[in-house]
Design an enzyme around this catalytic site. Structure first.
Site, short mmCIF file in Angstrom:
data_model
loop_
_atom_site.label_atom_id
_atom_site.label_comp_id
_atom_site.label_asym_id
_atom_site.label_seq_id
_atom_site.Cartn_x
_atom_site.Cartn_y
_atom_site.Cartn_z
N HIS A 182 -17.53 65.36 19.89
CA HIS A 182 -18.25 66.56 20.35
C HIS A 182 -18.11 66.80 21.85
CE1 HIS A 182 -20.05 67.24 16.43
NE2 HIS A 182 -20.37 65.97 16.36
N ARG A 226 -29.79 64.28 10.03
CA ARG A 226 -28.48 64.68 10.55
C ARG A 226 -28.00 63.69 11.63
NH1 ARG A 226 -23.74 66.29 9.65
NH2 ARG A 226 -23.66 64.15 10.31
N CYS A 230 -24.76 60.94 11.76
CA CYS A 230 -23.77 60.94 12.84
C CYS A 230 -23.54 59.51 13.35
CB CYS A 230 -24.25 61.80 14.01
SG CYS A 230 -23.81 63.55 13.84
#
Lengths: 269, 221
Positions: A182, A226, A230
């Site tokens: 990211h 979530r 990750c």
């Protein structure tokens, strides 16, 4: 009525999925956009919103109390717009808290619930299901509102800074950090587009669309869930539910998203 | 004319952003000296990390301990600063020294196995079991064969890798080194150190080598 409508929408989604699987070349984005559109009036997340609203009002725990007096930052019982301003500093706990860690505080204080078993339980367990539904409900009450996360209190700024440092923290057998996937704009894993979290626009893509219903797994995921997954893919050990690690990374995302519009609960691949 | 165009574009995009209701404030910039802000120094950060993670399956908290390479690459300011140039060279050399080349001098295995390994994204998460073969995760980030359309873009395309480079001894050695430890040539490469970190076995690396370099591999067709 509502569930019938949602069933019809799911059928539409299945059709879109089949078609887009054949046509898919460069990106899933078009397909996801199409089923988002198909689901606009019938996101299955709405079912969780409804059950979350019921859980919010239901008397529970040794104190036989509901969560209706829970202070999510805007005053006792004020849910409208609260999610768009979390994480934030709370005077009573002297901590920066995200939605889920704050809900735990309310369960302890208002209902007298021992939250240790909830923290330990897996995300698929009934103990966590209530929190997932509550996060769907509370987040839905900020839909369409602008993210407005404060960094005015030193502890709020500290949580943001810790989250940013964690974002770049590389470790484990794969040398992965959040930033590995990211930390650049316009990249993807397989066909999945990756939001560039240090930018306002990228952070908003993630932050303003979770909690979300995941079509692929048929599950409603909270933000904590979530984040947990990750770290699993990062080959890290497991982040402890509602720990500062999870609040810090949320503060980083939320702080970067300031000014963008909440679209919660979202719908995902 | 240029200025006018620029101004118009800026004005138009501002209007667009305002009508969409999305005006982004720029996130706070990282301090230029490589620090993290007054509340996020080593003591506070380490305390947060130690209290924030737990063992799960094979993914234990000792994985959070960084080696010197990971430590440097965790700081985007220092990792590119002229101040760390010497350190980067030293770490690169250390990574290079950890590369073990094939003992029998055999560089290539079976490209068909290599394709399977490249496809698999499994391995070393807390939902994987100890002792299971790890996948290479290659397609997650690279285009490789032309047949596979579902590929990532974090790494460069490897399509026609061997066709473009040939398979001289020099290319073999270079490619083995890249797979074994990408940080030997680029210390903050985003690619996992498949050999040095024990992710891939020697046999698996040979198969990946064949996928990239065997003239019969679909990569080179």
């Amino acid at each position: 009525m509502r569930s019938q409508h949602i069933k019809a929408s799911l059928l539409a989604v299945a059709t879109v999925l089949t078609v887009s699987a054949q046509a898919q070349q460069d990106s899933t984005t078009a397909g996801i956009e199409a089923y988002r559109e198909a689901l606009q009036d019938g996101n299955p997340a709405d079912l969780y919103v409804d059950s979350g609203a019921e859980i919010w009002k239901k008397k529970a725990g040794p104190k036989e109390a509901s969560l209706e007096k829970c202070d999510l930052g805007l005053g006792a019982g004020k849910v409208k717009g609260a999610y768009a301003q979390l994480p934030r500093y709370f005077k009573d706990t002297n901590k920066v808290q995200d939605l889920e860690s704050r809900l735990l505080t309310c369960m302890e204080k208002l209902q007298g619930v021992d939250t240790a078993p909830i923290i330990k339980a897996g995300f698929n367990s009934p103990q966590k299901a209530d929190l997932v539904a509550l996060s769907a409900y509370v987040s839905s009450e900020s839909k369409g509102m602008k993210v407005k996360v404060s960094m005015a209190h030193p502890k709020e700024r500290q949580m943001y800074d810790l989250g940013r440092r964690l974002f770049y923290y590389e470790a484990g057998p794969y040398d992965f950090a959040c930033a590995t996937c990211h930390g650049q704009d316009g990249k993807r894993i397989r066909l999945q587009d990756l939001p560039y979290i240090p930018s306002a626009e990228g952070a908003a893509k993630g932050w303003t669309t979770w909690p979300a219903y995941r079509v692929s797994s048929g599950q409603m995921w909270s933000m904590q869930w979530r984040i947990n997954d990750c770290f699993r893919q990062q080959r890290f050990p497991e982040p402890i539910y509602a720990s500062d690690v999870t609040v810090a990374i949320s503060s980083f995302m939320a702080g970067n998203s300031n000014g963008s519009v909440m679209q919660t609960p979202g719908i995902k691949r | 004319m240029m200025t006018f165009k620029k101004k118009t574009t800026v004005a138009l995009s501002l209007i667009a952003a305002m009508t969409a209701g999305t005006v982004f404030a720029a996130p706070p910039a990282l301090p230029k000296d490589g620090s993290w802000g007054p509340g996020a120094g080593d003591a506070n950060f380490d305390a947060m990390m130690q209290s924030g993670f737990q063992n799960k399956g094979i993914a234990t908290t000792d994985r959070l301990k960084q080696d010197p390479t990971q430590k440097l690459c965790s700081n985007p300011v220092l990792a590119e600063s002229p101040k760390t140039a010497a350190l980067r060279e030293k770490l690169q050399a250390e990574n290079e020294a950890s590369i073990k080349y094939p003992s029998d001098g055999k560089w290539m295995g079976d490209w068909k196995n290599g394709e399977k390994i490249a496809q698999s994204g499994r391995g070393l998460t807390w939902t994987d079991k100890a002792g299971e073969a790890n996948g290479g995760n290659c397609y997650n980030c690279h285009q490789i064969s032309k047949q596979e359309l579902s590929y990532g873009t974090i790494g460069p395309s490897l399509y026609n890798y061997g066709k473009l480079r040939g398979n001289s001894e020099e290319i073999m050695k270079y490619t083995w080194g890249k797979i074994y430890n990408a940080k030997a040539t680029n210390v903050c490469s985003l690619m996992p150190r498949a050999g040095s970190m024990g992710i891939m076995t020697e046999a698996q690396i040979r198969d990946l080598m064949a996928l990239l370099l065997d003239p019969e591999s679909p990569v080179n067709k």
